[in-house]
Design a protein around this motif. Structure first.
Motif, PDB file in Angstrom:
ATOM      1  N   ASN A 145     -11.892   5.672   1.663  1.00 29.31           N
ATOM      2  CA  ASN A 145     -11.319   5.837   0.329  1.00 29.31           C
ATOM      3  C   ASN A 145     -11.453   7.241  -0.242  1.00 29.31           C
ATOM      4  OD1 ASN A 145     -14.027   6.001  -0.294  1.00 29.31           O
ATOM      5  ND2 ASN A 145     -14.124   4.010  -1.305  1.00 29.31           N
ATOM      6  N   ARG A 190      -3.362   4.028  -8.817  1.00 24.53           N
ATOM      7  CA  ARG A 190      -4.331   4.629  -7.898  1.00 24.53           C
ATOM      8  C   ARG A 190      -5.699   3.974  -8.015  1.00 24.53           C
ATOM      9  NH1 ARG A 190      -2.297  11.020  -7.764  1.00 24.53           N
ATOM     10  NH2 ARG A 190      -0.980  10.654  -5.924  1.00 24.53           N
ATOM     11  N   ALA A 195       1.213   3.801  -3.175  1.00 26.38           N
ATOM     12  CA  ALA A 195       0.858   5.208  -3.001  1.00 26.38           C
ATOM     13  C   ALA A 195       2.029   6.116  -3.372  1.00 26.38           C
ATOM     14  CB  ALA A 195       0.419   5.462  -1.563  1.00 26.38           C
ATOM     15  N   LEU A 244      -9.370  -0.575  -0.979  1.00 24.88           N
ATOM     16  CA  LEU A 244      -9.683   0.071   0.289  1.00 24.88           C
ATOM     17  C   LEU A 244     -11.143  -0.180   0.670  1.00 24.88           C
ATOM     18  CD1 LEU A 244      -7.898   3.526  -0.141  1.00 24.88           C
ATOM     19  CD2 LEU A 244      -7.209   1.662   1.371  1.00 24.88           C
ATOM     20  N   ASN A 258      -9.781  10.139   0.221  1.00 24.54           N
ATOM     21  CA  ASN A 258      -8.517  10.724  -0.248  1.00 24.54           C
ATOM     22  C   ASN A 258      -7.969   9.962  -1.452  1.00 24.54           C
ATOM     23  OD1 ASN A 258      -8.500  12.740   1.705  1.00 24.54           O
ATOM     24  ND2 ASN A 258      -7.317  11.528   3.158  1.00 24.54           N
ATOM     25  N   ALA A 259      -8.102   8.630  -1.417  1.00 25.36           N
ATOM     26  CA  ALA A 259      -7.622   7.823  -2.535  1.00 25.36           C
ATOM     27  C   ALA A 259      -8.420   8.114  -3.801  1.00 25.36           C
ATOM     28  CB  ALA A 259      -7.698   6.337  -2.191  1.00 25.36           C
ATOM     29  N   ARG A 260      -9.713   8.351  -3.653  1.00 25.99           N
ATOM     30  CA  ARG A 260     -10.558   8.684  -4.814  1.00 25.99           C
ATOM     31  C   ARG A 260     -10.160  10.039  -5.400  1.00 25.99           C
ATOM     32  NH1 ARG A 260     -15.044   6.583  -6.696  1.00 25.99           N
ATOM     33  NH2 ARG A 260     -15.270   5.239  -4.856  1.00 25.99           N
ATOM     34  N   ASP A 291      -7.166  11.411  -5.117  1.00 23.61           N
ATOM     35  CA  ASP A 291      -5.864  11.191  -5.754  1.00 23.61           C
ATOM     36  C   ASP A 291      -6.025  10.620  -7.162  1.00 23.61           C
ATOM     37  OD1 ASP A 291      -4.426  12.140  -3.593  1.00 23.61           O
ATOM     38  OD2 ASP A 291      -4.023  10.155  -2.751  1.00 23.61           O
ATOM     39  N   ARG A 338      -5.327   0.791  -6.013  1.00 20.31           N
ATOM     40  CA  ARG A 338      -5.294   1.085  -4.574  1.00 20.31           C
ATOM     41  C   ARG A 338      -6.685   1.421  -4.063  1.00 20.31           C
ATOM     42  NH1 ARG A 338      -3.940   5.641  -1.080  1.00 20.31           N
ATOM     43  NH2 ARG A 338      -3.101   4.764   0.858  1.00 20.31           N
ATOM     44  N   LEU A 339      -7.447   2.216  -4.814  1.00 25.83           N
ATOM     45  CA  LEU A 339      -8.809   2.566  -4.412  1.00 25.83           C
ATOM     46  C   LEU A 339      -9.684   1.328  -4.304  1.00 25.83           C
ATOM     47  CD1 LEU A 339     -11.002   4.687  -3.845  1.00 25.83           C
ATOM     48  CD2 LEU A 339     -11.327   4.886  -6.324  1.00 25.83           C
ATOM     49  N   ASP A 358       0.826  -1.207   0.000  1.00 28.55           N
ATOM     50  CA  ASP A 358       0.000   0.000   0.000  1.00 28.55           C
ATOM     51  C   ASP A 358       0.864   1.261   0.000  1.00 28.55           C
ATOM     52  OD1 ASP A 358      -2.782   1.142   0.186  1.00 28.55           O
ATOM     53  OD2 ASP A 358      -1.872   2.068   1.956  1.00 28.55           O
TER      54      ASP A 358
END
Length: 203
Positions: free
Chosen positions: A113, A101, A68, A108, A115-117, A119, A104-105, A64
């Motif tokens: 999620n 990304r 990132a 999660l 912040n990941a979304r 990003d 990674r999303l 992870d």
């Protein structure tokens, strides 16, 4: 050597001696590359290369964090290449960042999620700009639509970063529709417009 790089040298030397293959050193390379002026493009690219190598080395042991970090590095590399109008390199870096990304999303849990979304949206936006610069207008429009669908959850929410990014992507999408002769998709845009309106009414 720029003053910005010189300021990092004590910490860089320490980490190279004490944590030569670490994620901490990778993050420092990334920070250094991002801090450089646009005129120092080649130095920045060399530092991005160093960061990417170390992040990739940790994909199995710390997936992870490594994913990132690598995506962040590739995203910033894409921005540098876009500024330099190196469209092929920009498309390649941005596409890799989007893939990392997105993966990674997907991994999660719901509720963790946001912040990941966001990003992912930034990387999708970089890919749109790179594809537009490379005159790949149809693909750029498709990626822009994907970005809007990804970020639609933020419409009407009090998230200034997401609001600004959504507004820019909507403008890009309508511009690309005009270039390619396609009509903007009302199924995509009308819910966004309604959410923005409702958010302003309740705000």
């Amino acid at each position: 050597m720029s003053d910005k790089i010189a300021g990092y040298l004590p910490r860089l030397s320490f980490l190279q001696a004490t944590e030569p293959g670490s994620l901490t050193l990778a993050r420092l390379y990334l920070e250094m590359a991002t801090a450089l002026d646009k005129s120092e493009r080649l130095t920045a690219l060399t530092l991005f290369d160093e960061a990417d190598h170390l992040f990739a080395a940790h994909l199995q042991t710390a997936p992870d964090a490594a994913r990132a970090g690598l995506a962040h590095s590739l995203n910033n590399r894409a921005a540098l290449e876009i500024d330099g109008q190196q469209w092929g390199e920009a498309v390649d870096a941005a596409r890799q960042a989007v893939e990392l990304r997105r993966d990674r999303l997907a991994g999660l849990p719901s509720g963790q999620n946001e912040n990941a979304r966001l990003d992912l949206g930034y990387s999708q936006g970089a890919l749109v700009l790179a594809l537009r610069g490379a005159s790949c207008f149809d693909t750029a429009r498709e990626v822009c639509a994907e970005a809007l669908a990804n970020l639609a959850i933020f419409a009407g929410k009090k998230n200034q970063q997401a609001f600004i990014l959504l507004a820019k992507l909507i403008c890009l999408y309508t511009e690309l529709c005009g270039i390619t002769g396609e009509r903007p998709d009302p199924v995509l845009l009308l819910p966004l417009a309604k959410a923005f309106y409702d958010g302003n009414q309740t705000g």
